[in-house]
Design a protein around this motif. Structure first.
Motif, PDB file in Angstrom:
ATOM      1  N   LEU A 137       4.208   9.032  18.154  1.00  0.00           N
ATOM      2  CA  LEU A 137       4.420  10.478  18.177  1.00  0.00           C
ATOM      3  C   LEU A 137       4.807  11.067  16.823  1.00  0.00           C
ATOM      4  O   LEU A 137       4.720  12.278  16.624  1.00  0.00           O
ATOM      5  CB  LEU A 137       5.501  10.828  19.204  1.00  0.00           C
ATOM      6  N   PHE A 138       5.240  10.223  15.894  1.00  0.00           N
ATOM      7  CA  PHE A 138       5.684  10.711  14.590  1.00  0.00           C
ATOM      8  C   PHE A 138       4.643  11.602  13.913  1.00  0.00           C
ATOM      9  O   PHE A 138       4.978  12.709  13.475  1.00  0.00           O
ATOM     10  CB  PHE A 138       6.066   9.536  13.683  1.00  0.00           C
ATOM     11  N   PRO A 139       3.371  11.166  13.786  1.00  0.00           N
ATOM     12  CA  PRO A 139       2.400  12.004  13.074  1.00  0.00           C
ATOM     13  C   PRO A 139       2.143  13.358  13.723  1.00  0.00           C
ATOM     14  O   PRO A 139       1.668  14.275  13.066  1.00  0.00           O
ATOM     15  CB  PRO A 139       1.113  11.168  13.093  1.00  0.00           C
ATOM     16  N   VAL A 140       2.480  13.503  14.990  1.00  0.00           N
ATOM     17  CA  VAL A 140       2.261  14.768  15.685  1.00  0.00           C
ATOM     18  C   VAL A 140       3.515  15.636  15.651  1.00  0.00           C
ATOM     19  O   VAL A 140       3.464  16.817  15.286  1.00  0.00           O
ATOM     20  CB  VAL A 140       1.846  14.504  17.153  1.00  0.00           C
ATOM     21  N   LEU A 141       4.657  15.058  16.002  1.00  0.00           N
ATOM     22  CA  LEU A 141       5.879  15.845  16.164  1.00  0.00           C
ATOM     23  C   LEU A 141       6.627  16.133  14.871  1.00  0.00           C
ATOM     24  O   LEU A 141       7.482  17.012  14.841  1.00  0.00           O
ATOM     25  CB  LEU A 141       6.818  15.151  17.157  1.00  0.00           C
ATOM     26  N   ILE A 142       6.325  15.434  13.793  1.00  0.00           N
ATOM     27  CA  ILE A 142       7.059  15.649  12.550  1.00  0.00           C
ATOM     28  C   ILE A 142       6.713  16.999  11.929  1.00  0.00           C
ATOM     29  O   ILE A 142       7.498  17.565  11.174  1.00  0.00           O
ATOM     30  CB  ILE A 142       6.810  14.495  11.549  1.00  0.00           C
ATOM     31  N   VAL A 194       0.155   6.059  11.916  1.00  0.00           N
ATOM     32  CA  VAL A 194      -0.941   5.835  12.867  1.00  0.00           C
ATOM     33  C   VAL A 194      -1.425   4.393  12.772  1.00  0.00           C
ATOM     34  O   VAL A 194      -1.632   3.717  13.787  1.00  0.00           O
ATOM     35  CB  VAL A 194      -2.096   6.832  12.620  1.00  0.00           C
ATOM     36  N   LEU A 195      -1.591   3.904  11.545  1.00  0.00           N
ATOM     37  CA  LEU A 195      -2.039   2.516  11.355  1.00  0.00           C
ATOM     38  C   LEU A 195      -1.025   1.508  11.872  1.00  0.00           C
ATOM     39  O   LEU A 195      -1.388   0.507  12.503  1.00  0.00           O
ATOM     40  CB  LEU A 195      -2.322   2.255   9.874  1.00  0.00           C
ATOM     41  N   ILE A 196       0.262   1.752  11.623  1.00  0.00           N
ATOM     42  CA  ILE A 196       1.312   0.845  12.096  1.00  0.00           C
ATOM     43  C   ILE A 196       1.316   0.798  13.619  1.00  0.00           C
ATOM     44  O   ILE A 196       1.351  -0.275  14.226  1.00  0.00           O
ATOM     45  CB  ILE A 196       2.692   1.282  11.558  1.00  0.00           C
ATOM     46  N   ALA A 197       1.271   1.969  14.246  1.00  0.00           N
ATOM     47  CA  ALA A 197       1.335   2.031  15.708  1.00  0.00           C
ATOM     48  C   ALA A 197       0.092   1.435  16.354  1.00  0.00           C
ATOM     49  O   ALA A 197       0.197   0.683  17.333  1.00  0.00           O
ATOM     50  CB  ALA A 197       1.525   3.471  16.166  1.00  0.00           C
ATOM     51  N   THR A 198      -1.081   1.748  15.821  1.00  0.00           N
ATOM     52  CA  THR A 198      -2.301   1.212  16.444  1.00  0.00           C
ATOM     53  C   THR A 198      -2.436  -0.294  16.227  1.00  0.00           C
ATOM     54  O   THR A 198      -2.995  -0.975  17.079  1.00  0.00           O
ATOM     55  CB  THR A 198      -3.556   1.937  15.923  1.00  0.00           C
ATOM     56  N   SER A 199      -1.910  -0.801  15.119  1.00  0.00           N
ATOM     57  CA  SER A 199      -1.948  -2.257  14.953  1.00  0.00           C
ATOM     58  C   SER A 199      -1.013  -2.943  15.938  1.00  0.00           C
ATOM     59  O   SER A 199      -1.300  -4.034  16.417  1.00  0.00           O
ATOM     60  CB  SER A 199      -1.600  -2.645  13.520  1.00  0.00           C
ATOM     61  N   ALA A 210       0.825  -1.196   0.000  1.00  0.00           N
ATOM     62  CA  ALA A 210       0.000   0.000   0.000  1.00  0.00           C
ATOM     63  C   ALA A 210       0.868   1.258   0.000  1.00  0.00           C
ATOM     64  O   ALA A 210       0.549   2.240  -0.665  1.00  0.00           O
ATOM     65  CB  ALA A 210      -0.922  -0.010   1.207  1.00  0.00           C
ATOM     66  N   ILE A 211       1.951   1.237   0.741  1.00  0.00           N
ATOM     67  CA  ILE A 211       2.826   2.407   0.817  1.00  0.00           C
ATOM     68  C   ILE A 211       3.517   2.638  -0.517  1.00  0.00           C
ATOM     69  O   ILE A 211       3.606   3.770  -1.005  1.00  0.00           O
ATOM     70  CB  ILE A 211       3.847   2.238   1.954  1.00  0.00           C
ATOM     71  N   LEU A 212       3.973   1.566  -1.133  1.00  0.00           N
ATOM     72  CA  LEU A 212       4.637   1.676  -2.425  1.00  0.00           C
ATOM     73  C   LEU A 212       3.674   2.200  -3.488  1.00  0.00           C
ATOM     74  O   LEU A 212       4.036   3.069  -4.285  1.00  0.00           O
ATOM     75  CB  LEU A 212       5.208   0.317  -2.834  1.00  0.00           C
ATOM     76  N   CYS A 213       2.447   1.715  -3.486  1.00  0.00           N
ATOM     77  CA  CYS A 213       1.448   2.198  -4.448  1.00  0.00           C
ATOM     78  C   CYS A 213       1.160   3.675  -4.244  1.00  0.00           C
ATOM     79  O   CYS A 213       1.052   4.436  -5.213  1.00  0.00           O
ATOM     80  CB  CYS A 213       0.157   1.394  -4.313  1.00  0.00           C
TER      81      CYS A 213
END
Length: 155
Positions: free
Chosen positions: A100-105, A45-50, A1-4
């Motif tokens: 924290l990546f999606p917030v602090l980046i 977010v998806l990686i962390a929540t999974s 999905a990321i590559l696409c």
């Protein structure tokens, strides 16, 4: 999905490049860059929540389990398994970085720290899981957050 997602946005962005003036960035390239950044944060977010759905990430044992899995790891780091405190710390730092990546980046002051932490995280992922191509893809995708100002092209 990321590559696409990356291929789609990069192909759209390449159609909008003005090859006559290499210094000029079109508004569409800025839109494509922002879309990649927003979608990459969504993937984090998806990686962390999974990961939060698995008890080994809550207890801090995920890194230990990955180190002891001899079928997939690239490097034998079994010597680290003797320190449960270190394994718990690595696991929780790994998860905290992705949370924290999606917030602090988005903050220009914390961006270098977050880029450093996710780079270490993806190197760690490659060594422990054997997913080298995926780790390299995520590292390359994170480069979208390296701005021209950060690269020394200040005007």
């Amino acid at each position: 999905a990321i590559l696409c997602m990356l291929f789609l946005y990069l192909s759209v962005g390449s159609l909008c490049v003005d090859f006559r003036d290499r210094n000029a960035l079109s508004w569409t390239s800025n839109v494509v860059t922002r879309l990649i950044q927003v979608h990459l944060c969504g993937f984090y977010v998806l990686i962390a929540t999974s990961k939060l759905g698995s008890p080994v990430w809550w207890t801090g044992e995920a890194a230990w389990y990955l180190i002891t899995d001899v079928q997939h790891r690239l490097v034998d780091l079994a010597v680290l398994t003797n320190s449960p405190f270190l394994m718990n710390g690595i696991t929780h730092l790994w998860l905290l970085t992705e949370l924290l990546f999606p917030v602090l980046i988005w903050n220009r002051h914390t961006r270098p720290l977050m880029l450093l932490l996710v780079t270490i995280s993806w190197i760690w992922t490659a060594f422990l899981t054997g997913l080298v191509a995926y780790s390299l893809l995520m590292f390359a995708a994170n480069l979208v957050f390296v701005t021209r100002d950060a690269a020394g092209d200040k005007k």
